[in-house]
Design an enzyme around this catalytic site. Structure first.
Site, mmCIF file in Angstrom:
data_model
loop_
_atom_site.group_PDB
_atom_site.id
_atom_site.type_symbol
_atom_site.label_atom_id
_atom_site.label_comp_id
_atom_site.label_asym_id
_atom_site.label_seq_id
_atom_site.Cartn_x
_atom_site.Cartn_y
_atom_site.Cartn_z
ATOM 1 C CB CYS A 268 4.278 -9.176 11.285
ATOM 2 S SG CYS A 268 4.395 -10.780 11.983
ATOM 3 C CD GLU B 42 8.563 -3.854 7.656
ATOM 4 O OE1 GLU B 42 7.826 -4.455 6.774
ATOM 5 O OE2 GLU B 42 8.962 -4.227 8.665
ATOM 6 C CE1 TYR C 286 10.842 -7.808 8.052
ATOM 7 C CE2 TYR C 286 12.838 -9.081 7.038
ATOM 8 C CZ TYR C 286 11.694 -8.971 7.927
ATOM 9 O OH TYR C 286 11.711 -10.017 8.957
ATOM 10 C CB CYS D 9 4.333 -13.090 13.961
ATOM 11 S SG CYS D 9 2.988 -12.437 13.008
ATOM 12 C CD GLU E 210 -7.379 1.749 -14.431
ATOM 13 O OE1 GLU E 210 -7.901 1.298 -15.422
ATOM 14 O OE2 GLU E 210 -8.066 2.569 -13.552
ATOM 15 C CG HIS F 17 -11.133 3.394 -14.949
ATOM 16 N ND1 HIS F 17 -9.994 3.706 -14.947
ATOM 17 C CD2 HIS F 17 -12.040 4.245 -15.303
ATOM 18 C CE1 HIS F 17 -9.924 5.154 -15.226
ATOM 19 N NE2 HIS F 17 -11.391 5.429 -15.436
ATOM 20 C CE LYS G 155 6.296 -5.319 10.335
ATOM 21 N NZ LYS G 155 7.061 -6.321 9.360
#
Length: 465
Positions: A50, A188, A184, A45, A450, A445, A53
């Protein structure tokens, strides 16, 4: 109290997130703990996963943000990207984080060996560089995994390829990048390099990327790759790779369908395997599955009485936060007399495509297999931010609801900041949130999120007539 019959109460093989968490917590009880890491502290990682990346995702995204700024009144002059400047900053931050991992262990009283450890037997390890042998009452395997690549016999010319390990060390941007895979990691990096202006091609054996994700998410992401300028070739694989010696893009990828693609960099992103080769698990009597993963029970315990394993090496859920939780549970169970084990259901997950994916819980297909009746709510809309900037990307949201008790069993989002949204939603899913709970929640909002609490109309599939 430390066990006088062994050199250590706990010896952790591997300095990634899961192993470091377990070692540090155990050492804080006064136990004698050691960690052996053959590469750099921090694991996949921090060093080659991660963290770097995500920095590349940020770097890639800036170009898009700058180009869209005109719609909001910003006049932008000449813009250029310097990969060397970015890469230097990224690696400096990786070095800093790796150093923190190392210091945290030492500060907790953990002895750190910067070399490989291998089993001699169930309680003895050999440190490969020094040749020193050590014994431990408890041993935790936390060695992670590595990118899998086919052999030269399976894919002639595979020596011309790189993996996610090497991609962070490219000194210059490719002119034409070809990526094998549709998971993934492949998705990515296809977005990253396309966003940096690299001509990018993705080759995938299936028909739609992100196998295992919700089908609607897969379709949206697949189309998003094309919108980002990625050439996507499906239903074929690499047949062979040759160095033609011609021009900048001298590597030719021959595909099984008879086509070919020329590139200067070819990346294999076709899966990962546990790092158990040569570890000596057979000598310790630790059982492995057919892919080399350490077989464990829900307590991360192997078939050997004093050996546990956490993280990617177990091939359960290959995510850093999962490894951390598994390591934490192991330490508290074995050293704090607080027995618990990690629950691998309803884990929030993000894919840092552009726009990104956030998902938690069951896909629609899995929910329909588990439950007699399922309600589906979904929407796709152009977010307010894109109304002025010319961006045609749309946000996709989907709720999967168990019909009989209205429990929300799956939430899937594709859109900017989907990963941030899904972290919060993951808490609600873990608590057993229902669709009426969503409906009672007041919307923020104007926001993208939302829409999660304003979807009221059930989706009804079209019936061919």
């Amino acid at each position: 109290m430390p066990d006088k019959n062994f050199d250590y109460d706990l010896f952790v093989i591997g300095g990634g997130s899961g192993g470091v968490r377990a070692a540090r917590l155990a050492a804080l009880t006064g136990a004698k703990v050691a960690v052996a890491e053959e590469y750099r502290m921090g694991g996949t990682c921090v060093i080659r996963g991660c963290v770097p990346k995500k920095f590349m995702v940020y770097a890639s995204g800036y170009g898009k943000h700058i180009s869209k700024a005109k719609g909001y009144g910003w006049t932008v002059g000449d813009v250029s990207y310097d990969h060397e400047v970015f890469s230097s900053a990224m690696h400096a931050e990786v070095d800093r984080l790796s150093g923190i991992y190392h210091r945290n262990l030492v500060n907790a009283g953990v002895e750190v060996f910067e070399e490989r450890a291998e089993f001699v037997d169930a309680t003895t390890l050999r440190l490969k560089t020094s040749g020193k042998k050590v014994t431990a009452a408890k041993i935790l395997i936390a060695v992670g995994g590595h990118p899998w690549v086919p052999s030269p016999e399976e894919l002639p010319g595979v020596e011309h390829t790189i993996t996610s390990n090497e991609v962070f060390h490219l000194e210059t941007l490719p002119k034409h990048l070809v990526i094998a895979g549709g998971g993934y990691i492949a998705v990515e990096f296809a977005h990253i390099f396309a966003g940096l202006g690299v001509k990018t091609c993705l080759v995938y054996r299936g028909d739609t990327v992100l196998r295992g994700f919700d089908e609607d998410v897969r379709v949206v992401v697949h189309e998003g790759l094309k919108e980002a300028g990625v050439r996507v070739i499906t239903q074929t694989v690499f047949d062979k790779i040759e160095d033609t010696g011609e021009g900048d893009c001298n590597l030719r990828v021959h595909l099984r369908n008879g086509q070919h693609v020329d590139a200067d960099v070819i990346m294999m992103a076709v899966g990962r395997r546990p790092n158990t080769s040569g570890l000596g698990c057979d000598a310790a009597g630790v059982a492995l599955d057919k892919n080399g993963a350490v077989i464990v029970d829900e307590w991360s315990k192997t078939n050997a009485a004093n050996i546990w394993a956490v993280g990617d090496v177990t091939d359960r859920v290959a995510l850093t936060p999962v490894a951390i939780r598994e390591g934490h549970a192991f330490a508290e169970t074995e050293f704090y007399d607080k027995p618990w084990h990690f629950d691998h259901t309803d884990i929030p997950t993000a894919v840092f495509s552009q726009p990104e994916v956030g998902t938690v819980g069951l896909t629609e297909a899995l929910a329909r297999k588990q439950f007699s009746e399922v309600d589906i709510y979904k929407t796709r809309f152009r977010p307010m931010k894109n109304m002025l900037n010319g961006d045609t990307n749309r946000v996709f949201m989907k709720l999967v609801v168990k019909a009989d008790d209205q429990r929300v069993v799956g939430v899937h989002i594709v859109g900017e900041d989907a990963g941030e949204m899904i972290q919060a939603i993951g808490i609600a899913i873990k608590m057993g949130v229902t669709k009426p709970d969503f409906d009672r929640t007041c919307a923020v909002h104007p926001s993208v999120a939302e829409e999660l609490v304003t979807m009221r109309q059930k989706w009804v599939p079209e019936v061919a007539g």
